[in-house]
Design a protein around this motif. Structure first.
Motif, PDB file in Angstrom:
ATOM      1  N   LEU A 121       0.882  -1.161   0.000  1.00  0.00           N
ATOM      2  CA  LEU A 121       0.000   0.000   0.000  1.00  0.00           C
ATOM      3  C   LEU A 121       0.914   1.203   0.000  1.00  0.00           C
ATOM      4  N   ARG A 122       0.806   2.020  -1.032  1.00  0.00           N
ATOM      5  CA  ARG A 122       1.763   3.105  -1.234  1.00  0.00           C
ATOM      6  C   ARG A 122       1.039   4.380  -1.635  1.00  0.00           C
ATOM      7  N   PRO A 123       1.763   5.518  -1.621  1.00  0.00           N
ATOM      8  CA  PRO A 123       1.153   6.757  -2.109  1.00  0.00           C
ATOM      9  C   PRO A 123       0.794   6.632  -3.589  1.00  0.00           C
ATOM     10  N   PHE A 124      -0.188   7.409  -4.004  1.00  0.00           N
ATOM     11  CA  PHE A 124      -0.564   7.446  -5.410  1.00  0.00           C
ATOM     12  C   PHE A 124       0.432   8.262  -6.209  1.00  0.00           C
ATOM     13  N   HIS A 125       0.554   7.913  -7.493  1.00  0.00           N
ATOM     14  CA  HIS A 125       1.348   8.663  -8.464  1.00  0.00           C
ATOM     15  C   HIS A 125       0.426   8.971  -9.642  1.00  0.00           C
ATOM     16  N   LEU A 126       0.670  10.072 -10.311  1.00  0.00           N
ATOM     17  CA  LEU A 126      -0.155  10.390 -11.487  1.00  0.00           C
ATOM     18  C   LEU A 126      -0.103   9.276 -12.524  1.00  0.00           C
ATOM     19  N   SER A 127       0.979   8.515 -12.532  1.00  0.00           N
ATOM     20  CA  SER A 127       1.081   7.399 -13.483  1.00  0.00           C
ATOM     21  C   SER A 127       0.071   6.277 -13.185  1.00  0.00           C
TER      22      SER A 127
ATOM     23  N   ILE B 154      -6.413   3.404 -12.669  1.00  0.00           N
ATOM     24  CA  ILE B 154      -7.592   3.794 -11.902  1.00  0.00           C
ATOM     25  C   ILE B 154      -8.790   3.904 -12.838  1.00  0.00           C
ATOM     26  N   GLN B 155      -8.602   4.611 -13.956  1.00  0.00           N
ATOM     27  CA  GLN B 155      -9.713   4.794 -14.894  1.00  0.00           C
ATOM     28  C   GLN B 155     -10.224   3.449 -15.399  1.00  0.00           C
ATOM     29  N   GLN B 156      -9.328   2.551 -15.714  1.00  0.00           N
ATOM     30  CA  GLN B 156      -9.736   1.244 -16.239  1.00  0.00           C
ATOM     31  C   GLN B 156     -10.480   0.432 -15.182  1.00  0.00           C
ATOM     32  N   LEU B 157      -9.901   0.302 -13.982  1.00  0.00           N
ATOM     33  CA  LEU B 157     -10.500  -0.547 -12.957  1.00  0.00           C
ATOM     34  C   LEU B 157     -11.737   0.087 -12.316  1.00  0.00           C
ATOM     35  N   ALA B 158     -11.646   1.365 -11.973  1.00  0.00           N
ATOM     36  CA  ALA B 158     -12.782   2.048 -11.342  1.00  0.00           C
ATOM     37  C   ALA B 158     -13.899   2.296 -12.348  1.00  0.00           C
ATOM     38  N   GLY B 159     -13.567   2.248 -13.631  1.00  0.00           N
ATOM     39  CA  GLY B 159     -14.562   2.463 -14.665  1.00  0.00           C
ATOM     40  C   GLY B 159     -15.501   1.297 -14.888  1.00  0.00           C
TER      41      GLY B 159
ATOM     42  N   THR C  17      -1.352  -2.271  -4.309  1.00  0.00           N
ATOM     43  CA  THR C  17      -0.631  -2.954  -5.386  1.00  0.00           C
ATOM     44  C   THR C  17      -0.213  -4.341  -4.906  1.00  0.00           C
ATOM     45  N   LEU C  18      -0.027  -5.236  -5.853  1.00  0.00           N
ATOM     46  CA  LEU C  18       0.522  -6.552  -5.522  1.00  0.00           C
ATOM     47  C   LEU C  18       2.003  -6.377  -5.214  1.00  0.00           C
ATOM     48  N   ALA C  19       2.450  -6.957  -4.131  1.00  0.00           N
ATOM     49  CA  ALA C  19       3.831  -6.762  -3.691  1.00  0.00           C
ATOM     50  C   ALA C  19       4.839  -7.392  -4.640  1.00  0.00           C
ATOM     51  N   ASP C  20       4.483  -8.514  -5.267  1.00  0.00           N
ATOM     52  CA  ASP C  20       5.468  -9.227  -6.074  1.00  0.00           C
ATOM     53  C   ASP C  20       5.843  -8.495  -7.351  1.00  0.00           C
ATOM     54  N   HIS C  21       4.887  -7.829  -7.982  1.00  0.00           N
ATOM     55  CA  HIS C  21       5.245  -7.093  -9.196  1.00  0.00           C
ATOM     56  C   HIS C  21       4.560  -5.735  -9.281  1.00  0.00           C
ATOM     57  N   ALA C  22       4.086  -5.224  -8.180  1.00  0.00           N
ATOM     58  CA  ALA C  22       3.557  -3.858  -8.060  1.00  0.00           C
ATOM     59  C   ALA C  22       2.391  -3.551  -8.996  1.00  0.00           C
ATOM     60  N   THR C  23       1.593  -4.546  -9.337  1.00  0.00           N
ATOM     61  CA  THR C  23       0.407  -4.332 -10.155  1.00  0.00           C
ATOM     62  C   THR C  23      -0.632  -3.562  -9.344  1.00  0.00           C
ATOM     63  N   PHE C  24      -1.134  -2.463  -9.889  1.00  0.00           N
ATOM     64  CA  PHE C  24      -2.168  -1.671  -9.218  1.00  0.00           C
ATOM     65  C   PHE C  24      -3.479  -2.446  -9.235  1.00  0.00           C
TER      66      PHE C  24
ATOM     67  N   GLY D 287      -9.450  12.137 -17.579  1.00  0.00           N
ATOM     68  CA  GLY D 287      -9.101  13.249 -16.707  1.00  0.00           C
ATOM     69  C   GLY D 287      -9.622  13.118 -15.288  1.00  0.00           C
ATOM     70  N   MET D 288     -10.632  12.285 -15.075  1.00  0.00           N
ATOM     71  CA  MET D 288     -11.200  12.138 -13.729  1.00  0.00           C
ATOM     72  C   MET D 288     -10.214  11.488 -12.764  1.00  0.00           C
ATOM     73  N   ALA D 289      -9.488  10.516 -13.213  1.00  0.00           N
ATOM     74  CA  ALA D 289      -8.539   9.827 -12.332  1.00  0.00           C
ATOM     75  C   ALA D 289      -7.420  10.768 -11.909  1.00  0.00           C
ATOM     76  N   GLU D 290      -6.906  11.552 -12.831  1.00  0.00           N
ATOM     77  CA  GLU D 290      -5.849  12.512 -12.488  1.00  0.00           C
ATOM     78  C   GLU D 290      -6.352  13.507 -11.446  1.00  0.00           C
ATOM     79  N   GLN D 291      -7.571  14.008 -11.632  1.00  0.00           N
ATOM     80  CA  GLN D 291      -8.137  14.955 -10.672  1.00  0.00           C
ATOM     81  C   GLN D 291      -8.360  14.290  -9.319  1.00  0.00           C
ATOM     82  N   TRP D 292      -8.802  13.046  -9.331  1.00  0.00           N
ATOM     83  CA  TRP D 292      -9.018  12.316  -8.084  1.00  0.00           C
ATOM     84  C   TRP D 292      -7.700  12.170  -7.315  1.00  0.00           C
ATOM     85  N   ILE D 293      -6.617  11.857  -8.013  1.00  0.00           N
ATOM     86  CA  ILE D 293      -5.305  11.731  -7.362  1.00  0.00           C
ATOM     87  C   ILE D 293      -4.898  13.060  -6.737  1.00  0.00           C
ATOM     88  N   VAL D 294      -5.063  14.151  -7.470  1.00  0.00           N
ATOM     89  CA  VAL D 294      -4.746  15.484  -6.935  1.00  0.00           C
ATOM     90  C   VAL D 294      -5.604  15.782  -5.708  1.00  0.00           C
TER      91      VAL D 294
END
Length: 182
Positions: free
Chosen positions: A14-20, A25-30, A71-78, A47-54
């Protein structure tokens, strides 16, 4: 406020969010199934995901929330998000979380919620953490039960979602209850 820390569990980071993270986020939350259990809009527009991160970063800076990318710890998949909306004067927080559909029913929600409860009680020194879920989202109720939260009741037709009133199921935990479990 201090920077968002990273929390680790057996299988998750569990880590901080990055704009990347925005495209994930858009794909999964969509997904309509995710939107149905959250307040995310559907469809989830560009653009909604970027604004949500901000927005999450600003809430953290003001001391009213802390949000983690799951994220998954083994390969950091969100795979999703988890957060605490904090009311410092009352020493409590509202826990919210979501996972992308491909990551449902693997125990990731329970693992992430357990880590954030520990963080909230032990690092933020909260007195109470509560978590609501829509009545039709039984899987969230099971997650909250597994981590030892107590069912506190139903708020009838508390929200309108997709044009229909929905009940809200409420769970909570006090710090002393958390300490008794650990």
């Amino acid at each position: 406020m201090a920077a968002v820390p990273s929390l680790t569990t057996a299988r998750l980071l569990l880590r901080p969010f990055h704009l990347s993270d925005a495209p994930n986020i858009q794909q999964l939350a969509g997904a309509e199934e995710v939107a149905a259990g959250t307040f995310f809009p559907h469809p989830y527009e560009d653009g909604m995901a970027e604004q949500w991160i901000v927005d999450q970063e600003q809430a953290h800076e003001s001391g009213t929330a802390v949000s983690f990318a799951i994220t998954l710890a083994d390969h950091a998949t969100f795979i999703g998000s988890i957060s605490l909306d904090i009311v410092s004067i009352h020493q409590h927080a509202r826990l919210g979380y979501w996972l992308g559909v491909p990551y449902w029913n693997h125990g990731y929600g329970t693992e992430a919620v357990g880590a954030v409860l520990h963080y909230g009680f032990m690092q933020l020194n909260l007195h109470r953490i509560y978590s609501p879920h829509f009545q039709g989202n039984a899987a969230s109720g099971r997650v909250l039960q597994k981590v030892g939260m107590t069912y506190e009741g139903r708020m009838r037709e508390h929200y309108v979602r997709f044009g229909r009133p929905v009940d809200l199921e409420l769970y909570g935990m006090l710090k002393r209850e958390f300490m008794e479990r650990t």
